[in-house]
Structure formats: C-alpha cells, structure tokens
Design an enzyme around this catalytic site. Structure first.
Site, PDB file in Angstrom:
ATOM      1  N   ARG A  56       0.844  -1.208   0.000  1.00  0.00           N
ATOM      2  CA  ARG A  56       0.000   0.000   0.000  1.00  0.00           C
ATOM      3  C   ARG A  56       0.873   1.250   0.000  1.00  0.00           C
ATOM      4  O   ARG A  56       0.422   2.340  -0.325  1.00  0.00           O
ATOM      5  CB  ARG A  56      -0.971   0.026   1.191  1.00  0.00           C
ATOM      6  N   TYR A 109     -12.659  18.777 -15.192  1.00  0.00           N
ATOM      7  CA  TYR A 109     -13.193  17.412 -15.217  1.00  0.00           C
ATOM      8  C   TYR A 109     -14.299  17.275 -14.151  1.00  0.00           C
ATOM      9  O   TYR A 109     -14.071  17.584 -12.974  1.00  0.00           O
ATOM     10  CB  TYR A 109     -12.033  16.449 -14.956  1.00  0.00           C
ATOM     11  N   ASP A 181      -3.849  19.544 -14.039  1.00  0.00           N
ATOM     12  CA  ASP A 181      -4.214  18.240 -14.596  1.00  0.00           C
ATOM     13  C   ASP A 181      -3.695  18.206 -16.033  1.00  0.00           C
ATOM     14  O   ASP A 181      -4.192  18.920 -16.906  1.00  0.00           O
ATOM     15  CB  ASP A 181      -5.743  18.080 -14.540  1.00  0.00           C
ATOM     16  N   LYS A 206      -5.850   7.191 -19.456  1.00  0.00           N
ATOM     17  CA  LYS A 206      -6.049   7.744 -20.789  1.00  0.00           C
ATOM     18  C   LYS A 206      -4.842   7.419 -21.681  1.00  0.00           C
ATOM     19  O   LYS A 206      -4.553   6.260 -21.876  1.00  0.00           O
ATOM     20  CB  LYS A 206      -6.350   9.237 -20.682  1.00  0.00           C
TER      21      LYS A 206
HETATM   22  C1  PLP Z   1     -10.385  10.627 -16.625  1.00  0.00           C
HETATM   23  C2  PLP Z   1      -9.885  11.877 -16.084  1.00  0.00           C
HETATM   24  C3  PLP Z   1      -9.607  12.024 -14.728  1.00  0.00           C
HETATM   25  C4  PLP Z   1      -9.904  10.942 -13.719  1.00  0.00           C
HETATM   26  O1  PLP Z   1      -9.153   9.795 -13.928  1.00  0.00           O
HETATM   27  P1  PLP Z   1      -9.669   8.313 -13.576  1.00  0.00           P
HETATM   28  O2  PLP Z   1      -8.482   7.490 -13.903  1.00  0.00           O
HETATM   29  O3  PLP Z   1     -10.871   8.051 -14.428  1.00  0.00           O
HETATM   30  O4  PLP Z   1     -10.019   8.319 -12.134  1.00  0.00           O
HETATM   31  C5  PLP Z   1      -9.080  13.220 -14.290  1.00  0.00           C
HETATM   32  N1  PLP Z   1      -8.853  14.243 -15.138  1.00  0.00           N
HETATM   33  C6  PLP Z   1      -9.122  14.140 -16.443  1.00  0.00           C
HETATM   34  C7  PLP Z   1      -8.837  15.307 -17.327  1.00  0.00           C
HETATM   35  C8  PLP Z   1      -9.655  12.962 -16.963  1.00  0.00           C
HETATM   36  O5  PLP Z   1      -9.947  12.872 -18.251  1.00  0.00           O
END
Ligand code: PLP
Length: 388
Positions: A56, A109, A181, A206
């Site tokens: 963890r 997001y 982000d 992604k």
């Molecule tokens: C998908 C996404 C997230 C969240 O990520 P997860 O892996 O789905 O929890 C955060 N920011 C952006 C811009 C995203 O596209």
C-alpha cells in the site's frame, strides 16, 4: 517531442533484479517485504515513502513507473494511485485543511468538481472560473485563505487553453500553489512544471496507459510535496496502484511517443474535415485555435493529442443520438486516450439549459481520435453525417 523523453519512455528495467538482463519490469506481486532484522524493519518503516515495507506504500514495479513519470514531467518525485480520481483526491485531501479555499480555473473534469463540492462538508471552500480565465481574473479571485489554484489546460469539453505561465506567476506572487491536470497533453506534449505549476496530476487511464485496459493515476512534483501527499492522502485513503497495473502502464509508456504522434496526425485531419462540414458550427481543439489564443498555444504545447469536441448545428437529443448511432468505427463510450476511436456527448434529454449555463453548446460531441487512421475515421464520420 524530445529524444530524451523517448528514451525515458522506452528505457529498460532498472530496479531489483536488473542484473539478470530483464528488459520488461518484473511484477512484484507481493503485499509485504520481510526484513532481515527488527532494526532494519524499524528504520525502513519510518521511510515508507521510499522503502519497500508494504505494497500500500511503495512497491518496486510501481516505483519504477513513478520514477519514469517524474523524469518525463521534470519533477523530483511522483506517486501513483489506483485511479486519476485517487490521485486528485489525495492532493486535495492531503494539502488542504478546513477553512482553506481552492480556485478552479477553466472547465474542469466533472468528478473533480463533485469532489470539491463534497469537501464543503469538511469546511473547504472553492470558486470556479470558467469564462474570464486570464491572469487578472485569477488574481482578483485569490482570497486570503486560497491555498491552491487548480487548472486544466486545455479545459474539459470546450478545450480552452490557459495562459499558464501568466497564471502560475500570479499564484506564486500571492503565495498560492498551482496544481495542473495534464492528462490531455501528456508530459510529451506539455510540461506544466516548466511553465510554473507546482504539482501535476494525471489520469494514467487515458493516453499513458493507452490500451483501455487499466485505470490509474499519478501526482508529480517536489519531493516534499509528494511526501505530504503520500502520508496524508495516499496512505490514508488507500487508492493504491497494484504492481500488475503498474507493469501494464509501463508497457503503455513504451509506445507513448509513437502513439501520440499518430493521434496528432489523425486528429488534425479529422479536425480539417469537421471544420469544413456545413452541419458543424465549431470545432474545439488547440489545433483549431486562431488569433491570440494560437500564440499562447504555440508557446505551451510541443504537440496535440486526439481529444476534441465539435458543435452540431440544430441540435436536439434525437439528432445527436442519430449522429452517434450512425458511427461504427467510433464506439460510444466514456474515457478516451486509448488506441480506439470513441464518441460521446454531454447532452441528456432536458439538460440543454444546464449545458448552456456551463457555456457548452447542446450539440457538443466529443471525439477521441484513435489510431485506426484518418481515412477510416473520416469515412465513419461521413457515414454518420449522411444519416442525420
Ligand atoms: C479521466 C480523467 C480524470 C480521472 O481519472 P480516472 O483514472 O478516471 O479516475 C481526471 N482528469 C481528467 C482530465 C480525466 O480525463
């Protein structure tokens, strides 16, 4: 994209056991690491953010991915999480206290803002700036208790690009940290830390994972901040990335440079095609920017990914559904950044006013342009337009 980044993505395993010549990272599928003496155990447990004690905390396969991500973003340290939201919640819960304020800048997001709403219950306030997102507006909205400016660039859905160096300079001057982000561009095409951000977050689900088979997240920044996020956010909330998932993300990372260049090539041709369609009112993507925004974009990105949106004219739920159902190569689904092309829309029956209030046209359709090739992608879009 620089050649050092390519080498970082493709570098062989360097962790424990590398002397065997193993090219691919071994999957350290173990929950704990036994120690040769109690004294060593006590020492290492006090440094769980770097030493192998419990999975963890720190695991060699995951740690290798963390090291690669820190190198790519130009940060001192990184921590991986079980999802992007795991990473974002660890940053917000780890770095904020009751009475603090967060300023969100740009279209953010959705679940990140839902989390911010949830944090109101714990005395953490926030403001969201989506229309005037220039440095003067940011400065005007920084309060005495503002601790973080949280940005996305390009923003969600409308893909608006922020003047990042100007915004991070304002925040810094006011003693506020900027969290960015960077999921859309990946560190190959945009380096927020070099543009003045303090902390970068990612959904590895992604482009970095890239194969739509793993969910993960990461936080990158200065060693002291990552340690804080580790002890207050990662350890306590337990959004952990497993060794198996880390090895899958590392596999994705090896082809990230070639995939990103192909996503960009395909997306640019798809955008040129969409921009010429009479049914399309606007295309949103940094490549489609003109005027002063174009200059900001050119300074901040060394390339573009394949996520874009466009506005269908005369939109109704039926018309948007007809368009999406008319696609076959583009599959209908959430997420993005995988090899496969995807399409979706924020439109729901009866939510037009809600979308307009957010500044989104009801006919907004989001495309994640995959790797099948622009020719096939355009043929598929052509078939869907023909069915409208
Ligand atoms: C998908 C996404 C997230 C969240 O990520 P997860 O892996 O789905 O929890 C955060 N920011 C952006 C811009 C995203 O596209």
């Amino acid at each position: 994209m620089d050649s050092t980044d390519r080498e970082i993505c493709m570098g062989p395993w360097e962790g424990p056991g590398h002397e065997t010549g193993a090219i691919a990272p071994p999957v350290f599928q173990t929950s704990l690491f036994a120690k040769p003496s109690f004294r060593v155990f006590v020492q290492q447990q006090a440094a769980e953010h770097t030493d192998y004690v419990y999975s963890r905390g720190t695991n060699p396969t995951v740690a290798f991915l963390e090291e690669r991500l820190a190198l790519l973003e130009g940060g001192e340290a990184a921590k991986c999480f079980g999802s992007g939201m795991g990473a974002i919640s660890a940053v917000l819960a780890g770095l904020l206290d009751s009475g603090d304020h967060v300023l969100f800048v740009n279209d953010i997001y959705g679940p990140t803002l839902e989390l911010a709403e949830r944090l109101r219950a714990f005395g953490i306030e926030h403001t969201v700036l989506t229309e005037d997102t220039g440095p003067a507006a940011v400065e005007a909205h920084i309060r005495r208790n503002t601790v973080l400016v949280y940005v996305e660039s390009p923003g969600t859905m409308r893909m608006k690009v922020l003047d990042l160096p100007a915004i991070t300079a304002v925040a810094r001057r006011r003693g506020v940290r900027t969290v960015m982000d960077n999921t859309w561009a990946t560190p190959l095409f945009q380096k927020p830390l070099a543009l003045g951000a303090d902390i970068v977050v990612h959904s590895l689900t992604k482009y970095i994972g890239g194969h739509s088979d793993v969910v993960g997240g990461a936080v990158i920044g200065p060693e002291a901040r990552i340690r804080e996020v580790f002890y207050k956010g990662h350890q306590l909330f337990g959004s952990v990335m497993s060794a198996m998932e880390a090895s899958m993300v590392l596999r994705g990372l090896r082809t990230l440079p070639v995939r990103m260049e192909e996503h960009q090539r395909n997306a640019e041709r798809v955008i040129d095609y969409l921009a010429a369609r009479p049914e399309v009112a606007a295309v949103h993507h940094p490549y489609a920017e003109h005027g002063p925004q174009e200059e900001i974009t050119a300074k901040q990105f060394s390339g573009f990914s394949g996520l874009l949106s466009f506005e269908l004219r005369d939109a109704s739920f039926e018309r948007v559904a007809r368009f999406l159902d008319g696609l076959s190569l583009f599959r209908i689904g959430v997420s993005w950044g995988g090899y496969e092309s995807l399409a979706t829309s924020p439109l729901r029956p009866g939510n037009e006013a809600e979308l307009r209030a957010k500044g989104f046209a009801p006919g907004t359709i989001r495309l994640s342009v995959g790797l099948e090739g622009a020719q096939r992608q355009i043929e598929d879009l052509e078939a869907a337009f023909a069915k409208l």
